[in-house]
Write an enzyme that holds these catalytic residues in place. Structure first.
Site, mmCIF file in Angstrom:
data_model
loop_
_atom_site.group_PDB
_atom_site.id
_atom_site.type_symbol
_atom_site.label_atom_id
_atom_site.label_comp_id
_atom_site.label_asym_id
_atom_site.label_seq_id
_atom_site.Cartn_x
_atom_site.Cartn_y
_atom_site.Cartn_z
ATOM 1 N N SER A 21 3.797 -5.386 -12.336
ATOM 2 C CA SER A 21 4.736 -4.301 -12.084
ATOM 3 C C SER A 21 4.051 -2.997 -11.671
ATOM 4 C CB SER A 21 5.631 -4.106 -13.315
ATOM 5 O OG SER A 21 6.744 -3.315 -13.019
ATOM 6 N N ASP A 79 -4.964 -1.241 -0.500
ATOM 7 C CA ASP A 79 -4.496 -1.130 0.884
ATOM 8 C C ASP A 79 -4.985 0.138 1.567
ATOM 9 O OD1 ASP A 79 -3.219 -3.496 0.526
ATOM 10 O OD2 ASP A 79 -1.174 -2.714 0.651
ATOM 11 N N LYS A 133 5.178 -9.134 -9.876
ATOM 12 C CA LYS A 133 6.508 -8.578 -10.163
ATOM 13 C C LYS A 133 6.763 -7.406 -9.217
ATOM 14 C CE LYS A 133 9.480 -6.888 -13.914
ATOM 15 N NZ LYS A 133 9.740 -5.508 -13.473
#
Length: 420
Positions: free
Chosen positions: A313, A324, A338
């Site tokens: 999460s 990224d 999640k």
């Protein structure tokens, strides 16, 4: 005369019609007011109707479910609770669920930093009913019993997981300090376990930090175990203390961090990224909101992130953004997966709802739901997910090597820049 008479007849008919209509209105049965228990059901339906991530409700006759609930007798508060649970069940979303008052309080308490129970973090994959152990909190009864991440819960106090559901299992494990709860599970290696655990108040201690030294280098270790309301402030303090100790690089340990408050996770990301995308959130209307961090960082040095199957999460949002955006290298095992965001909604009697309100993707557009984040370096699984002794934690050694490699790449970049 005939014209006047005809007009009079027409007026008479109109008046008569009004009187008859008024008679029907006067004699219409009064609308029956809803009882408090019925109103609770209606309120729960309305909140989900306004908030749920899929406004089409995946083809489920959502309005009809409300009508069915009210068609049944609701003579008590417990029957209202059961009606709400029955109403939500067809959604098939384990994260959109009803919480009784004691369950709702326990969940809100955990976001504040403490719980009374056995210290298990639990999760469930979308479309499945299997309740898995994400992690055992440090210093908890579950950690003392060496319950491993990936273990599958079978029953609590003799009640099967199929009957309890995710929130029911969590609620059954919580309770007053000093009481005992029986739990049956299957370990990752297939061994069946029957355990009796004594509940106690567990201080989550969500943030821990310390300095590490290796081969003449000084590193900072920042462990975040869960994102609670106080975590952003605690992280800011920890980063300041580590920088005062002249650390050359940071190891951000998100192993067994099940998430928590997404807002807290975003604030931590804001401390480590400089005007870079943090996450893209898609709401129920299909609107995508890309969150960009503020300019400036509390820490701008090299970072390595540690993750495992217990990373979920909000911690996946943070790890995915750092990866990224090229801000950090991620080491460890694939994360839990999640990619849904829930909100807590209190109801009038102290009970409440958790409702899935949005989906998120990482800055590179990766949807991690049921997939997780793939580390840049996949490490061999540990027999003990988070060893208490640093010298027994090979992942820390690998993280320090990765930081050293970053130092070398940085030095070479400076040399090339100087030469040109």
């Amino acid at each position: 005369m005939s014209g006047w008479a005809q007009g009079g007849v027409r007026k008479f008919r109109i008046c008569l019609s009004v009187v008859i209509l008024a008679g029907f209105l006067l004699w219409a049965p009064a609308v029956q007011a809803l009882s408090e228990d019925q109103q609770l059901v209606v309120d729960a339906w309305s909140f989900v109707n306004q908030s749920y991530v899929d406004p089409t409700f995946e083809g489920i006759p959502w309005r009809r479910l409300r009508q069915r609930a009210l068609e049944q007798p609701i003579p008590s508060r417990e029957s209202a609770y059961e009606a709400i649970e029955t109403m939500l069940a067809p959604l098939g979303d384990p994260f959109t669920c009803f919480l009784r008052p004691e369950q709702f309080k326990a969940l809100t308490d955990s976001t504040a930093g403490s719980i009374s129970g056995v210290g298990l973090q639990l999760g469930i994959n979308e479309g499945e009913t299997v309740v898995q152990v994400i992690s055992s909190l440090d210093g908890s009864p579950a950690a003392a019993a060496e319950i491993q991440p990936g273990s599958v819960v079978l029953a609590v106090e003799g009640d099967s997981v199929e009957d309890l559901g995710l929130e029911g299992v969590a609620a059954a494990l919580r309770g007053p300090s000093g009481t005992v709860v029986d739990i049956e599970l299957v370990a990752p290696d297939g061994e069946r376990q029957s355990l009796s655990l004594e509940r106690r108040t567990v201080d989550l201690r969500p943030v821990r930090s310390r300095r590490l030294r290796e081969d003449g280098h000084t590193y900072g270790l920042l462990q975040i175990r869960q994102f609670t309301t106080k975590v952003p402030e605690l992280v800011s303090t920890a980063l300041a203390e580590l920088q005062n100790k002249c650390v050359e690089g940071l190891i951000l340990d998100l192993r067994n961090n099940p998430g928590g408050l997404v807002s807290s996770g975003l604030k931590v990301g804001n401390s480590l990224l400089d005007a870079q995308p943090l996450v893209s959130i898609r709401d129920r209307n299909g609107i995508v909101d890309t969150i960009i961090t503020d300019a400036g960082e509390l820490y701008d040095g090299p970072i390595v992130v540690l993750v495992n199957s217990g990373t979920a999460s909000a911690s996946e949002i943070l790890a995915g953004a750092l990866q990224d955006d090229g801000r950090a290298e991620v080491l460890g095992r694939p994360t839990f997966g999640k990619g849904l965001i829930q909100t807590l909604i209190p109801l009038s009697d102290g009970s409440g709802l958790t409702v899935t309100v949005a989906r998120y993707v990482t800055p590179a557009g990766n949807d991690i739901q049921s997939v997780g984040i793939m580390p840049n370096q996949v490490l061999a699984a540990l027999t003990q997910e988070t060893p208490e002794d640093d010298s027994q934690d090979p992942w820390l050694e690998r993280a320090m090597v990765a930081l050293q490699n970053q130092f070398h790449r940085h030095d070479k970049h400076i040399e090339r820049t100087a030469m040109t």
